[in-house]
Enzyme design. Structure first.
Site, PDB file in Angstrom:
ATOM      1  N   ALA A  94       7.956   1.412   2.036  1.00 33.63           N
ATOM      2  CA  ALA A  94       8.319   1.576   3.458  1.00 33.63           C
ATOM      3  C   ALA A  94       8.524   3.058   3.728  1.00 33.63           C
ATOM      4  CB  ALA A  94       9.586   0.794   3.783  1.00 33.63           C
ATOM      5  N   ASP A  95       8.424   3.408   4.982  1.00 33.12           N
ATOM      6  CA  ASP A  95       8.674   4.803   5.377  1.00 33.12           C
ATOM      7  C   ASP A  95      10.146   5.017   5.717  1.00 33.12           C
ATOM      8  OD1 ASP A  95       5.899   5.749   5.238  1.00 33.12           O
ATOM      9  OD2 ASP A  95       5.605   4.218   6.777  1.00 33.12           O
ATOM     10  N   GLU A 141      -0.372  -5.264   6.083  1.00 35.15           N
ATOM     11  CA  GLU A 141       0.947  -5.361   5.436  1.00 35.15           C
ATOM     12  C   GLU A 141       1.855  -6.334   6.188  1.00 35.15           C
ATOM     13  OE1 GLU A 141       1.278  -0.892   3.474  1.00 35.15           O
ATOM     14  OE2 GLU A 141       1.998  -1.220   5.502  1.00 35.15           O
ATOM     15  N   LYS A 149      14.392   7.103   1.788  1.00 37.20           N
ATOM     16  CA  LYS A 149      13.862   6.255   2.870  1.00 37.20           C
ATOM     17  C   LYS A 149      14.971   5.536   3.641  1.00 37.20           C
ATOM     18  CE  LYS A 149       9.543   7.007   1.572  1.00 37.20           C
ATOM     19  NZ  LYS A 149       8.689   6.049   0.938  1.00 37.20           N
ATOM     20  N   THR A 183       0.847  -1.197   0.000  1.00 32.00           N
ATOM     21  CA  THR A 183       0.000   0.000   0.000  1.00 32.00           C
ATOM     22  C   THR A 183       0.882   1.245   0.000  1.00 32.00           C
ATOM     23  OG1 THR A 183      -1.777  -1.146   1.147  1.00 32.00           O
ATOM     24  CG2 THR A 183      -1.752   1.253   1.350  1.00 32.00           C
ATOM     25  N   LYS A 196       6.972   1.018   8.864  1.00 34.39           N
ATOM     26  CA  LYS A 196       5.883   1.076   7.896  1.00 34.39           C
ATOM     27  C   LYS A 196       4.610   1.550   8.591  1.00 34.39           C
ATOM     28  CE  LYS A 196       5.035  -2.038   4.904  1.00 34.39           C
ATOM     29  NZ  LYS A 196       4.681  -0.948   3.977  1.00 34.39           N
ATOM     30  N   GLY A 197       3.629   1.925   7.776  1.00 34.59           N
ATOM     31  CA  GLY A 197       2.347   2.324   8.338  1.00 34.59           C
ATOM     32  C   GLY A 197       2.012   3.788   8.138  1.00 34.59           C
ATOM     33  N   GLY A 198       2.905   4.499   7.417  1.00 29.24           N
ATOM     34  CA  GLY A 198       2.594   5.897   7.107  1.00 29.24           C
ATOM     35  C   GLY A 198       1.269   6.010   6.365  1.00 29.24           C
ATOM     36  N   GLY A 199       0.957   4.983   5.592  1.00 35.82           N
ATOM     37  CA  GLY A 199      -0.313   4.964   4.853  1.00 35.82           C
ATOM     38  C   GLY A 199      -1.431   4.281   5.610  1.00 35.82           C
TER      39      GLY A 199
HETATM   40  C1  5RP Z   1       1.485   2.100   4.137  1.00 31.88           C
HETATM   41  C2  5RP Z   1       2.955   1.984   4.151  1.00 31.88           C
HETATM   42  C3  5RP Z   1       3.681   2.513   2.954  1.00 31.88           C
HETATM   43  O1  5RP Z   1       4.377   1.467   2.372  1.00 31.88           O
HETATM   44  C4  5RP Z   1       4.622   3.576   3.388  1.00 31.88           C
HETATM   45  O2  5RP Z   1       3.886   4.570   4.077  1.00 31.88           O
HETATM   46  C5  5RP Z   1       5.355   4.196   2.202  1.00 31.88           C
HETATM   47  O3  5RP Z   1       4.436   4.892   1.406  1.00 31.88           O
HETATM   48  P1  5RP Z   1       4.905   5.677   0.113  1.00 31.88           P
HETATM   49  O4  5RP Z   1       5.355   4.664  -0.873  1.00 31.88           O
HETATM   50  O5  5RP Z   1       3.671   6.427  -0.332  1.00 31.88           O
HETATM   51  O6  5RP Z   1       6.016   6.618   0.527  1.00 31.88           O
HETATM   52  O7  5RP Z   1       3.569   1.469   5.050  1.00 31.88           O
HETATM   53  O8  5RP Z   1       0.932   1.670   5.356  1.00 31.88           O
END
Ligand code: 5RP
Length: 262
Positions: free
Chosen positions: A91-92, A111, A129, A33, A102-105
């Site tokens: 990943a964040d 996940e 990152k 995601t 992870k989990g920014g989204g």
């Molecule tokens: C979602 C996540 C994403 O993988 C993470 O936030 C990175 O997002 P992006 O590719 O938009 O930078 O962990 O829960």
């Protein structure tokens, strides 16, 4: 091509394109995601159309499920698939041991379950990152709505004994209301600045009543494909102990991807 793509999107795109080449005929693949994972879904759909590749996807969020179905990818649930050949996700943050935040989204729970149920996890990320120490990115922790303020207080108490530089915790919001995950939970973001012992913290956080899961992925990721704005990629393989480099060419047809949103 790619005059329209920003350097960050090029970086995400080349990482995603390389990762898509790891998918083989008949595989069951976890689809992550976020904006980088959305590039992956597009690249896989492109491979399906241009080469006839057949595979099944297990999405890690309703957002990814919607994008994958729109692009004609066959979707199965984790319960149907049970076990996956490969998961590819963003990943964040990642460190030299390929441990992740992870989990920014907001999709960390699905996940983590999907990645853990896979033979291999590949993370795709732009070079921003990569960190020396995890923790500059606020660590997401999914909590059930019941008594979340108590869980927050208990977590703050726990953090006093942890090797971290900051201890502020905030409830993630969506406008005026608390953010709600696909599982109907909330997310507390822990502003730790620097995590000294990520393994210990990951274990301890999951002992707090009300916590469902935290965004530290320890010993789960096998490979990170890091993309750069000039089309270069680095492939970090933790099991082989290797770092490979490659240049990915942009093609005119890649413009197809520019008008698709995450
Ligand atoms: C979602 C996540 C994403 O993988 C993470 O936030 C990175 O997002 P992006 O590719 O938009 O930078 O962990 O829960």
């Amino acid at each position: 091509m790619s005059g329209e793509l920003s350097p960050i999107d090029k970086a995400k795109f080349v990482a995603a394109r390389k990762a898509a080449s790891f998918v083989e005929e008949g595989m069951t693949v976890g689809l992550g995601t976020g904006s980088t994972a959305a590039w992956l879904v597009r690249c896989l759909a492109d491979r399906m159309t241009t080469t006839g590749l057949k595979f099944r996807g297990v999405p890690t969020s309703t957002r990814t499920a919607a994008l994958a179905s729109d692009l004609g990818i066959e979707i199965v649930s984790l319960d149907e698939a049970r076990w996956l050949d490969l998961t590819i996700d963003g990943a964040d943050e990642f460190d030299k041991d390929l441990n992740l935040i992870k989990g920014g989204g907001g999709a960390l729970l699905q996940e983590k379950i999907v990645a853990t149920a896979s033979d291999q996890m590949i993370v795709i990320a732009d070079a921003g990152k990569k960190v020396d120490n995890l923790g500059a990115f606020p660590l997401p922790v999914e909590v059930i709505p019941f008594g979340w303020q108590t869980s927050k207080a208990l977590m703050e108490e726990l953090l006093v004994s942890m090797d971290v530089l900051g201890r502020k915790t905030t409830l993630r919001m969506n406008g005026d209301a608390p953010y709600v995950t696909d599982e109907g939970n909330h997310i507390l973001d822990l502003h730790l600045n620097r995590i000294g012992n990520a393994r210990q913290l990951a274990l301890a956080l999951n002992q707090v009543p009300g916590v469902v899961e935290n965004g530290l992925f320890i010993d789960i990721c096998d490979v990170v494909i890091m993309g750069f704005g000039d089309g270069k990629i680095e492939v970090h393989d933790i099991n082989q102990g290797t770092v490979g480099q490659e240049q990915i060419d942009f093609l005119e047809s890649d413009n197809l991807f520019t008008d698709l949103a995450d």
